[in-house]
Design a protein around this motif. Structure first.
Motif, mmCIF file in Angstrom:
data_model
loop_
_atom_site.group_PDB
_atom_site.id
_atom_site.type_symbol
_atom_site.label_atom_id
_atom_site.label_comp_id
_atom_site.label_asym_id
_atom_site.label_seq_id
_atom_site.Cartn_x
_atom_site.Cartn_y
_atom_site.Cartn_z
ATOM 1 N N VAL A 43 9.518 14.018 -8.292
ATOM 2 C CA VAL A 43 10.685 12.997 -9.170
ATOM 3 C C VAL A 43 10.066 11.822 -8.786
ATOM 4 O O VAL A 43 10.257 11.130 -7.719
ATOM 5 N N ARG A 44 9.659 11.235 -9.844
ATOM 6 C CA ARG A 44 9.195 9.503 -9.698
ATOM 7 C C ARG A 44 10.163 8.652 -10.571
ATOM 8 O O ARG A 44 9.861 8.404 -11.795
ATOM 9 N N PRO A 45 10.894 8.097 -10.051
ATOM 10 C CA PRO A 45 11.719 7.155 -10.796
ATOM 11 C C PRO A 45 10.827 5.824 -11.157
ATOM 12 O O PRO A 45 10.299 5.221 -10.126
ATOM 13 N N ILE A 71 7.654 14.533 -12.837
ATOM 14 C CA ILE A 71 8.791 14.109 -13.616
ATOM 15 C C ILE A 71 8.958 12.945 -13.428
ATOM 16 O O ILE A 71 9.263 12.303 -12.261
ATOM 17 N N PHE A 72 8.537 11.827 -14.352
ATOM 18 C CA PHE A 72 8.804 10.697 -14.447
ATOM 19 C C PHE A 72 10.263 10.052 -14.914
ATOM 20 O O PHE A 72 10.566 10.805 -16.038
ATOM 21 N N CYS A 73 10.862 9.286 -14.417
ATOM 22 C CA CYS A 73 12.321 8.891 -14.806
ATOM 23 C C CYS A 73 12.436 7.552 -15.385
ATOM 24 O O CYS A 73 12.156 6.640 -14.367
ATOM 25 N N ALA A 130 9.867 10.479 -4.819
ATOM 26 C CA ALA A 130 8.832 9.603 -4.598
ATOM 27 C C ALA A 130 8.740 8.324 -5.441
ATOM 28 O O ALA A 130 8.794 8.310 -6.464
ATOM 29 N N ASP A 131 8.748 7.212 -4.541
ATOM 30 C CA ASP A 131 8.771 5.857 -5.301
ATOM 31 C C ASP A 131 7.865 5.595 -5.938
ATOM 32 O O ASP A 131 6.705 6.165 -5.681
ATOM 33 N N SER A 132 7.825 4.814 -7.068
ATOM 34 C CA SER A 132 6.503 4.473 -8.032
ATOM 35 C C SER A 132 5.460 3.808 -7.332
ATOM 36 O O SER A 132 4.462 3.848 -7.843
ATOM 37 N N ASN A 133 5.900 3.152 -6.288
ATOM 38 C CA ASN A 133 4.859 2.182 -5.443
ATOM 39 C C ASN A 133 4.244 2.971 -4.378
ATOM 40 O O ASN A 133 3.429 2.348 -3.490
ATOM 41 N N VAL A 134 4.387 4.309 -4.008
ATOM 42 C CA VAL A 134 3.717 5.031 -3.098
ATOM 43 C C VAL A 134 2.346 5.761 -3.622
ATOM 44 O O VAL A 134 2.299 6.271 -4.755
ATOM 45 N N LEU A 135 1.265 5.321 -2.872
ATOM 46 C CA LEU A 135 -0.102 5.561 -3.228
ATOM 47 C C LEU A 135 -0.073 7.140 -2.573
ATOM 48 O O LEU A 135 -0.128 7.121 -1.301
ATOM 49 N N LYS A 198 11.336 6.122 0.196
ATOM 50 C CA LYS A 198 9.951 6.050 -0.255
ATOM 51 C C LYS A 198 9.465 7.490 -0.625
ATOM 52 O O LYS A 198 8.940 7.574 -1.835
ATOM 53 N N SER A 199 9.483 8.407 0.214
ATOM 54 C CA SER A 199 8.856 9.874 -0.200
ATOM 55 C C SER A 199 9.964 10.663 0.526
ATOM 56 O O SER A 199 10.051 10.370 1.843
ATOM 57 N N MET A 200 10.582 11.481 0.072
ATOM 58 C CA MET A 200 11.773 12.469 0.577
ATOM 59 C C MET A 200 11.577 13.837 -0.128
ATOM 60 O O MET A 200 11.528 14.022 -1.069
ATOM 61 N N LEU A 201 10.980 14.777 1.000
ATOM 62 C CA LEU A 201 11.046 16.217 0.465
ATOM 63 C C LEU A 201 12.280 16.825 1.007
ATOM 64 O O LEU A 201 12.609 16.976 1.836
#
Length: 363
Positions: A43-45, A71-73, A130-135, A198-201
């Motif tokens: 899930v990427r906001p 899934i983009f939000c 996962a944040d949108s700015n995570v590569l 930033k990234s959470m599983l």
């Protein structure tokens, strides 16, 4: 004067021990081949256009994991990032990906509100926020799974600042990498792992059993709420072996200041006992104490301090340059002001949204 020197030496020693602990926990990045077949929803906001946004969002379509969906939000249909997301989805028909649009006002945290619809729509039992700015590297999912243990409630990654295009982006790298990331890894090495949003599983069953994603609204910052939820459940927050990149591009001094001030205020209201000693996480205070006692000999303090940070960055393959070394004392001067302002204000702003801060019971 001896007391001043002793205090400076003690703070410097704690810093060096923290760097050593972080060094034992951190690993140079190495590729992890896909080994697990579990389905994963990412899930990427998304909100607005950020530096390197196309590269970071596109990286999610190149993952090697065999069974995942994206899934983009979005909150608003007129958000300028929408055409980019739709173009990426259309360009990668082989990847299960969709864009969900709609506003949710469950909490005062706009990012969490944006994620809720993605969580509710997820098809899989493992969910990554996962944040949108995570590569994302190709083995992004495998890196997160590799940190999952029997006592884990959450796996996450701090941001590793990369691709700085100017000096103030180097200052932000100095904040993110050898300061904040290494203290977070130090905390985990001591059994005090903190979540990083930033990234959470997450394992859906675990979080749903403790109130679901909406329970993360218990704090103004969803990662602080996640930390407390996991600890109450008797589990631990674990970190990936090597943090994922956040490309920075260009920054202004004001942007760096406001970003650090926002995070400081959030830490102050969510974990005040841990925020209190943050005045000492930079070299400014021990250098000042040593200068009062020993004059020019005080330069030994920043030499030890920054030399150890440079060594950590070099050994772990993190971004390193002479500009970064020059940015470190600027960062430490900012630490003093950020810490002071963190105590004296009761509001913070995120993407134009005023977030009311309320004191919480220390945990």
């Amino acid at each position: 004067m001896n007391l001043l020197l002793l205090a400076a030496a003690a703070v410097t020693a704690v810093n060096l021990v923290g760097l050593a602990l972080a060094a034992t926990r951190l690993r140079r990045r190495r590729h992890r081949p896909a080994a697990r077949a579990e389905g994963v929803t990412i899930v990427r906001p998304v909100c607005g256009l950020e530096p390197h946004i196309e590269a970071t969002l596109a990286s999610g379509f190149a993952l090697e994991h065999g069974n995942f969906e994206l899934i983009f939000c979005l909150d608003r249909a007129d958000d300028p990032v929408r055409p980019l997301v739709e173009r990426l989805i259309e360009a990668h028909p082989q990847v299960q990906a969709r864009l969900l649009i709609g506003e949710n006002r469950h909490s005062g945290n706009p990012k969490l509100n944006n994620c809720i619809k993605g969580w509710d729509a997820a098809r899989h039992d493992w969910i990554i926020l996962a944040d949108s700015n995570v590569l994302m590297p190709p083995d992004y999912v495998e890196q997160l799974f590799a940190a999952w243990r029997p006592d884990t409630g959450l796996v996450c990654s701090t941001p590793l600042g990369s691709r700085p295009d100017n000096f103030w982006a180097e200052v932000e790298c100095a904040f993110l990498n050898t300061l904040q990331a290494r203290w977070q890894y130090t905390g985990e090495a001591l059994g005090l792992g903190f979540a990083q949003g930033k990234s959470m599983l997450w394992q859906r069953d675990f979080l749903d059993a403790h109130g679901g994603i909406r329970a993360l609204a218990a704090e103004i910052a969803e990662d602080a709420a996640a930390t407390k939820l996991v600890r109450r459940a008797g589990r631990h927050v674990h970190l990936v072996d090597s943090p994922f990149e956040q490309p920075l591009g260009s920054r202004t001094a004001r942007q760096v200041w406001l970003r650090q001030l926002r995070w400081a205020r959030l830490r102050r209201v969510t974990f005040p006992l841990f925020f209190a000693p943050e005045l000492l996480i930079g070299a400014a205070v021990p250098t000042g104490l040593a200068a009062l006692a020993a004059g020019p000999a005080a330069l030994l303090v920043p030499a030890l301090w920054y030399g150890a940070e440079v060594a950590l960055a070099w050994r772990k393959g993190w971004p390193l340059s002479w500009k970064l070394l020059a940015a470190m004392p600027v960062r430490d001067a900012m630490v003093l002001g950020v810490w002071a302002m963190g105590w004296t204000t009761g509001t913070t702003v995120w993407r134009g949204n005023a977030l009311p801060l309320r004191e919480k019971r220390a945990v």
